[in-house]
Scaffold this active site. Sequence first.
Site, PDB file in Angstrom:
ATOM      1  N   TYR A 192      66.123  67.642  38.145  1.00  0.00           N
ATOM      2  CA  TYR A 192      67.059  67.016  39.033  1.00  0.00           C
ATOM      3  C   TYR A 192      68.397  66.660  38.444  1.00  0.00           C
ATOM      4  O   TYR A 192      68.548  66.657  37.352  1.00  0.00           O
ATOM      5  CB  TYR A 192      66.491  65.770  39.599  1.00  0.00           C
ATOM      6  CG  TYR A 192      66.128  65.849  41.234  1.00  0.00           C
ATOM      7  CD1 TYR A 192      67.162  65.806  42.593  1.00  0.00           C
ATOM      8  CD2 TYR A 192      64.748  65.957  41.576  1.00  0.00           C
ATOM      9  CE1 TYR A 192      66.688  66.063  43.478  1.00  0.00           C
ATOM     10  CE2 TYR A 192      64.348  66.042  42.813  1.00  0.00           C
ATOM     11  CZ  TYR A 192      65.312  66.279  43.902  1.00  0.00           C
ATOM     12  OH  TYR A 192      64.967  66.184  45.322  1.00  0.00           O
ATOM     13  N   ASP A 201      63.640  57.221  36.331  1.00  0.00           N
ATOM     14  CA  ASP A 201      64.734  58.231  35.618  1.00  0.00           C
ATOM     15  C   ASP A 201      65.495  57.327  34.404  1.00  0.00           C
ATOM     16  O   ASP A 201      66.028  57.727  33.385  1.00  0.00           O
ATOM     17  CB  ASP A 201      65.365  58.988  36.229  1.00  0.00           C
ATOM     18  CG  ASP A 201      64.639  60.241  36.838  1.00  0.00           C
ATOM     19  OD1 ASP A 201      63.594  60.559  36.331  1.00  0.00           O
ATOM     20  OD2 ASP A 201      65.035  60.846  38.042  1.00  0.00           O
TER      21      ASP A 201
HETATM   22 CO    CO Z   1      64.359  65.082  46.151  1.00  0.00          CO
END
Ligand code: CO
Length: 684
Positions: free
Chosen positions: A421, A337
Amino acid sequence: MTDAVILPAEAPASLSAHPLDPAGPEEFLAGRRILAEAGLLTETTRFAYYGLEEPPKDDVLAYSAGPADGTGTGVPDGTGTGAPVSANGGPGSRPDRRLRAFLIDVVTGESSDVVVSLTRHEVITNRALDPLTDGRVPILDQDFALAEEIVHADPGWCAAMARRGLTDVGVIRACPLTAGSYGIADEQPRRMVRVLAFVQAREHDLAWAHPVDGVAAYVDLIERRVFKLIDELDLPVPRESGDYDDPAVRGPLRTGLRPIEITQPDGPSFTLDGHWLQWQGWSLRIGFDAREGLTLHQISLDDQGRRRPVIYRASIPEMVVPYGDPAPTRYWQNYFDSGEYLVGKWANSLERGCDCLGEIAYLDVTVADDNGQPRTISNAVCIHEEDFGILWKHTDIFNGSAQSRRQRRLVISFFSTVGNYDYGFYWYFYLDGTIECEVKLTGVLFTSAYPGDGFAHATQIAPGLGAPGHQHLFSARLDMMIDGRANAVEEVDTHGLPAGPGNPHGNALAQTVTRLHRESQGGRRVAPDRGRVWRVISTEHANRFGQPVGFTLYPEAAPTLLAAPGSSLYRRAVFATNHLWVTRYDPAHRYPAGDFVNQHPGGAGIPRFIAGDRDIDGADVVLWHTFGPAHFPRPEDWPVMPVSRCGFTLKPTGFFDRNPTLGVPPAGPHCEPGERAAAGGSDQ
Ligand code: CO
């Protein structure tokens, strides 16, 4: 916000910024002009990364030791010198102010790593990347819309959707997912993403609830086409709504939660001067970067008038989220990320009372868009103080003294949304010298269709909806500076001893201390049953017992990378295969999976850093700490996850000669000795 103690973050133009202050909007524009004048920007050039190129540590320390440190405070900056600076031979010169840009031509795919000097108004370096060996620049903002456009226009992909009854591609969302590197001849030369699809039938529908499983489009972002379509299995698109805003999904709102107000009538106890933060003896500089997010610099403690450095620089420069479903349409799911998507760039604007509670000071941050134009994210960094329960407490059975003190912490945080996320990155500083880093994981699970009972690699979280098991592996880079640059690292295990001579009753326990001398020894793993910790000590300064002053790193016990040794991911995420690495400081060693992670074949970062097997004993050491959970989702993680936490703690160990908090006063007059209720009275 208390105006009396919080000064404006933007210094007037006449006062130049500190060398570690993040790049501001005018600086991004100035750097862009230099690049344009050098002929490096065309209509089709995009900025995949743009940020401050921090000066080398030597230059910053020399500068910080100078009397005119540019903050206007004239206060030494956590160098540990503590001495009046003129004694050091005059002011350090201001380091060159530089920006680094990763440029890509989105028509040719040619990319380069460029450094410009704003001070000298020139391009310092301009290196063309060879994608096959260097890796590729991160995903662009425009790639999100582009990937969707490309698959929507692809007849093969549309046919695969139509076969599943999805004839209106307008309701299908496409995710541009980083491709990894698998040595496949038709993939290696391409700047590519892999695209999975989700159905969003209504504008406010939660698309993640409706994965179209079994179809993956491999998209060439330069040729702007699907060059390969995987269409392997047919599983129904899960139907149950995951729209947690919808009363039909969430049910009625709870009642009975009465307000909690956090008030500090006299304002917070910290001062923020530009990016320089001070609180209860702590002093540090706040930085921010599009790739790393928060960076903390020159963290030091005031010890009875002596400014003592602890960490020169702390950040989370990488994280990888590998998924464990071996399906042909999913085996490549492992997202770096930070290196591939840039965590800082996706920082949220925070809202007081919603995201952060209490007396908050916010900092805006500036990142750059695909065109190198500055984009300011307001209220991105949140700074506040929290009560943290009991600091210390004792009721003495002999002298009758009943005392308690309250713990507090200074909290510096930001939140970033990377796809499905959301990650909150929190740094805590406590009254007793403890430092904690905590990552809060929330948001929405990455989903798949659930093939049926007994499927080993995912949890069923709604009818026919699966969430593959995965890991979140963060790498904290801690450039340590315990009372100066000469540090060493010890591994400390606590264990029992076998009964026998010297231990006839078998109760003996002891610590085994192993000094790490070279980088080849620096790859370490946790041992929870031996209470294993790592202690960073000064090799030059001792406490009153003659023992080296130090700070101890307390890790959590979670597995390192679970992917098989020899796998592509294993080669690309070597940093995640141990809980700790120790390297000798090198200004070029910033990212543990390498500078260009996207489609990198592996071997960059940590394995390169330690290849020289340098001496790390009495050296300027950097710790790289891997932490984070192996996450097999629970049904309770759906449709939006309650926060789960991970992190690590650093505690002073012989850094002070005794408890440094004896001078913390009681919380109020009624807590004074003699004013309290009978011994054993209540304290929460
Ligand atoms: Co997770």
